[in-house]
Design a protein around this motif. Structure first.
Motif, PDB file in Angstrom:
ATOM      1  N   GLU A   1       0.630  -1.227  -0.114  1.00  0.00           N
ATOM      2  CA  GLU A   1       0.068   0.040  -0.030  1.00  0.00           C
ATOM      3  C   GLU A   1       0.645   1.224  -0.023  1.00  0.00           C
ATOM      4  OE1 GLU A   1      -2.828  -0.306   3.393  1.00  0.00           O
ATOM      5  OE2 GLU A   1      -3.553  -1.959   2.647  1.00  0.00           O
ATOM      6  N   GLY A   2       0.351   2.446  -0.489  1.00  0.00           N
ATOM      7  CA  GLY A   2       1.179   3.647  -0.745  1.00  0.00           C
ATOM      8  C   GLY A   2       1.674   3.845  -2.106  1.00  0.00           C
ATOM      9  N   PRO A   3       1.961   5.051  -2.025  1.00  0.00           N
ATOM     10  CA  PRO A   3       2.535   5.540  -3.357  1.00  0.00           C
ATOM     11  C   PRO A   3       3.850   5.069  -3.794  1.00  0.00           C
ATOM     12  CG  PRO A   3       2.670   7.185  -1.827  1.00  0.00           C
ATOM     13  CD  PRO A   3       1.958   6.386  -1.169  1.00  0.00           C
ATOM     14  N   PHE A   4       4.179   5.154  -4.962  1.00  0.00           N
ATOM     15  CA  PHE A   4       5.702   4.821  -5.226  1.00  0.00           C
ATOM     16  C   PHE A   4       6.157   6.284  -5.246  1.00  0.00           C
ATOM     17  CE2 PHE A   4       3.745   1.653  -7.921  1.00  0.00           C
ATOM     18  CZ  PHE A   4       4.410   0.474  -7.444  1.00  0.00           C
ATOM     19  N   ASP A   5       7.923   5.867  -4.934  1.00  0.00           N
ATOM     20  CA  ASP A   5       8.445   7.057  -4.742  1.00  0.00           C
ATOM     21  C   ASP A   5       8.729   7.742  -6.239  1.00  0.00           C
ATOM     22  OD1 ASP A   5      10.892   8.917  -4.646  1.00  0.00           O
ATOM     23  OD2 ASP A   5      11.498   7.669  -2.900  1.00  0.00           O
ATOM     24  N   PRO A   6       8.521   9.271  -6.239  1.00  0.00           N
ATOM     25  CA  PRO A   6       8.655   9.749  -7.450  1.00  0.00           C
ATOM     26  C   PRO A   6       9.841   9.757  -8.163  1.00  0.00           C
ATOM     27  CG  PRO A   6       8.624  11.328  -5.887  1.00  0.00           C
ATOM     28  CD  PRO A   6       8.108  10.116  -5.119  1.00  0.00           C
ATOM     29  N   VAL A   7      10.967   9.416  -7.584  1.00  0.00           N
ATOM     30  CA  VAL A   7      12.580   9.534  -8.300  1.00  0.00           C
ATOM     31  C   VAL A   7      12.438   8.251  -9.209  1.00  0.00           C
ATOM     32  CG1 VAL A   7      13.356  10.713  -6.487  1.00  0.00           C
ATOM     33  CG2 VAL A   7      13.342   8.547  -6.352  1.00  0.00           C
ATOM     34  N   GLY A   8      11.724   7.356  -9.094  1.00  0.00           N
ATOM     35  CA  GLY A   8      11.891   6.076  -9.745  1.00  0.00           C
ATOM     36  C   GLY A   8      12.907   5.155  -9.350  1.00  0.00           C
TER      37      GLY A   8
END
Length: 215
Positions: free
Chosen positions: A77-84
């Motif tokens: 759960e939760g978002p992915f890190d935007p830096v990839g």
């Protein structure tokens, strides 16, 4: 971030044979500003068929299997890190370093190795050192790799940089240095001991490289 997975696939040709060598699949999600963010990057060697057409069939089957893996579901759960995925991830977990780590765990007899099969342990066990048996490359290429290792050390780079330059594993470069220091006759690189950092080409090695390149 949008958690819908979008996969992009490609192939990489083997520079030695001119045939399909690897399948590559990258998985992306939509970032906070609509930009694609890579959350998975996989490379798999494609089986070599009897004909080039067989290679293409194997490539498509391999990519299909890899894409299915990426799209099976997003766990957690939760978002992915935007830096990839930053580059240092691939450097820290390169082929050579992963193998070195697994061999170190096997040598320590940790819990992670308790369930390994006999075949897996045999695969991870380093091959016995055979004095006088150089890596299977031409003398010119060996000397060029030694020259690159010398320059890399002077520039503060690592064996990983040399390995990438010659499309080798880090362990293969290290084995070549060990051979050049201990077993080659005449000795081609200074220093002693496998994996030792630093060193430089011997005068004999420089003369040999100059002679071969001048032919």
């Amino acid at each position: 971030m949008n958690a819908e997975i979008v996969t992009v696939s490609s192939d990489v040709m083997d520079r030695r044979t001119g045939r399909v060598g690897w399948a590559v699949v990258a998985a992306y999600v939509t970032g906070e500003h609509g930009d694609p963010v890579c959350v998975e990057y996989r490379v798999r060697q494609v089986r070599r068929g009897e004909r080039k057409f067989d290679d293409v069939v194997n490539l498509h089957r391999t990519i299909h299997a890899m894409e299915d893996h990426a799209e099976q579901g997003i766990v957690g759960e939760g978002p992915f890190d935007p830096v990839g995925i930053p580059r240092y991830v691939f450097e820290a977990a390169s082929q050579g370093r992963l193998l070195d780590r697994a061999r170190a765990n096997l040598a320590r007899g940790g819990r992670s190795t308790e369930g390994l099969s006999t075949e897996a342990k045999a695969l991870l066990t380093p091959p016995a050192h055979k004095p006088g048996r150089p890596p299977q490359r031409s003398m010119l290429v060996k000397l060029q790799i030694l020259q690159a290792a010398e320059k890399a050390h002077a520039a503060g780079q690592t064996l990983e940089d040399v390995a990438q330059q010659f499309h080798m594993s880090r362990s293969a470069v290290r084995d070549l240095l060990s051979w050049a220091r201990r077993d080659a006759s005449p000795r081609l690189f200074t220093g002693a001991g496998q994996g030792r950092r630093g060193g430089e080409m011997t005068p004999e090695a420089r003369a040999m490289l100059s002679q071969i390149e001048g032919q």
